[in-house]
Structures are given as structure tokens and as C-alpha cells.
Scaffold this motif. Structure first.
Motif, PDB file in Angstrom:
ATOM      1  N   ASN A  35       0.858  -1.179   0.000  1.00 10.02           N
ATOM      2  CA  ASN A  35       0.000   0.000   0.000  1.00 10.02           C
ATOM      3  C   ASN A  35       0.897   1.233   0.000  1.00 10.02           C
ATOM      4  OD1 ASN A  35       0.804   0.498   2.685  1.00 10.02           O
ATOM      5  ND2 ASN A  35      -1.062  -0.320   3.567  1.00 10.02           N
ATOM      6  N   PRO A  43      -2.772  -3.358  -2.588  1.00  8.76           N
ATOM      7  CA  PRO A  43      -2.622  -1.899  -2.640  1.00  8.76           C
ATOM      8  C   PRO A  43      -3.864  -1.133  -2.201  1.00  8.76           C
ATOM      9  CG  PRO A  43      -2.570  -2.864  -4.849  1.00  8.76           C
ATOM     10  CD  PRO A  43      -2.578  -3.996  -3.879  1.00  8.76           C
ATOM     11  N   TRP A  44      -5.040  -1.751  -2.243  1.00 11.44           N
ATOM     12  CA  TRP A  44      -6.254  -1.054  -1.820  1.00 11.44           C
ATOM     13  C   TRP A  44      -6.454  -1.111  -0.302  1.00 11.44           C
ATOM     14  CZ3 TRP A  44      -6.207  -5.104  -5.294  1.00 11.44           C
ATOM     15  CH2 TRP A  44      -6.522  -6.362  -4.765  1.00 11.44           C
ATOM     16  N   ASN A  45      -5.648  -1.910   0.397  1.00 11.32           N
ATOM     17  CA  ASN A  45      -5.699  -1.947   1.862  1.00 11.32           C
ATOM     18  C   ASN A  45      -4.732  -0.887   2.352  1.00 11.32           C
ATOM     19  OD1 ASN A  45      -5.348  -2.394   4.571  1.00 11.32           O
ATOM     20  ND2 ASN A  45      -4.978  -4.576   4.392  1.00 11.32           N
ATOM     21  N   ASN A  46      -5.220   0.316   2.573  1.00 17.20           N
ATOM     22  CA  ASN A  46      -4.333   1.428   2.893  1.00 17.20           C
ATOM     23  C   ASN A  46      -4.230   1.703   4.388  1.00 17.20           C
ATOM     24  OD1 ASN A  46      -2.461   2.944   1.564  1.00 17.20           O
ATOM     25  ND2 ASN A  46      -3.702   4.781   1.638  1.00 17.20           N
TER      26      ASN A  46
END
Length: 122
Positions: A35, A43-46
């Protein structure tokens, strides 16, 4: 609430940072592995927390009523799909996608912003 895992094999586990594993990937691009904080995750788990965290059935503080856990009928339909294009389209959403939301959640700073959005536009 910090959503840390507190009562399992993974309780209080630290996240893996890309800086910790950079030597193993020999300079290859890493943006698909992390991320924006350098945590090795989708990458969408920020989430920038340094400890593993999970939210059960939550999307920015709201219950995801349209993300049901796939049942046997859904998987049966998938494995009987004979068209590869159709299979590839169905697999992420019907096959396993909702499991990410229901077992990991979407949380963090989005909760306050989503509440403002929901209040304004609902």
C-alpha cells in the motif's frame, strides 16, 4: 477501535514492510505488493497500522449488505461455467471477492469521510 487481532495464532503480529523484504525481490517493481505506506498487502488496503488488523463485515463503518459470502450454489455455478471470459468476469465478485470485505473489511480514515458522505447524499 484499532481492529487488532487479539485472540488467535496471529494475535499482535506485526505487518511486513517492503523495506524488510526488498533484498529478496532484486529491485523489481513493488507497487503491486504494497500500500502507500510500504506495508506488504493489497494496494487497496491502505491501513498504516504496524500490527495486523481485520474488521468483520465492515466498509467504512457501514455493514456491506450487498456483499454476501459466496455459498455452495455460487461456487457450483462458477465451476460449471464453460466460457473462460464469463468465468473470469464472475470469479472475483461471485467466487471470492466478498470474502475480503467480510473477513478483512475496509476501514481506517475512510469511516469519518464516509459518514460525512452518507449524511450529505443519502
Amino acid at each position: 477501535e484499532d481492529y487488532h487481532i487479539t485472540n488467535s495464532k496471529w494475535a499482535h503480529s506485526k505487518v511486513v514492510m517492503i523495506s524488510d523484504v526488498d533484498k529478496m525481490i532484486n529491485g523489481r517493481t513493488t507497487k503491486h505488493l504494497t500500500n502507500s505506506y510500504g506495508v506488504v498487502t493489497a494496494p487497496w488496503n491502505n491501513n498504516n497500522d504496524q500490527e495486523l488488523a481485520r474488521v468483520m463485515s465492515g466498509v467504512c463503518g457501514q455493514e456491506p449488505t450487498n456483499k454476501q459470502i459466496p455459498d455452495c450454489a455460487a461456487h457450483h455455478m462458477l465451476i460449471n461455467t464453460t466460457d473462460l471470459d464469463q468465468f473470469m468476469l464472475l470469479l472475483p465478485g461471485v467466487g471470492h471477492g466478498p470474502m475480503h470485505v467480510n473477513t478483512g473489511g475496509v476501514f481506517g480514515q475512510c469511516e469519518d469521510q464516509f459518514e460525512d458522505f452518507y449524511t450529505t447524499y443519502h
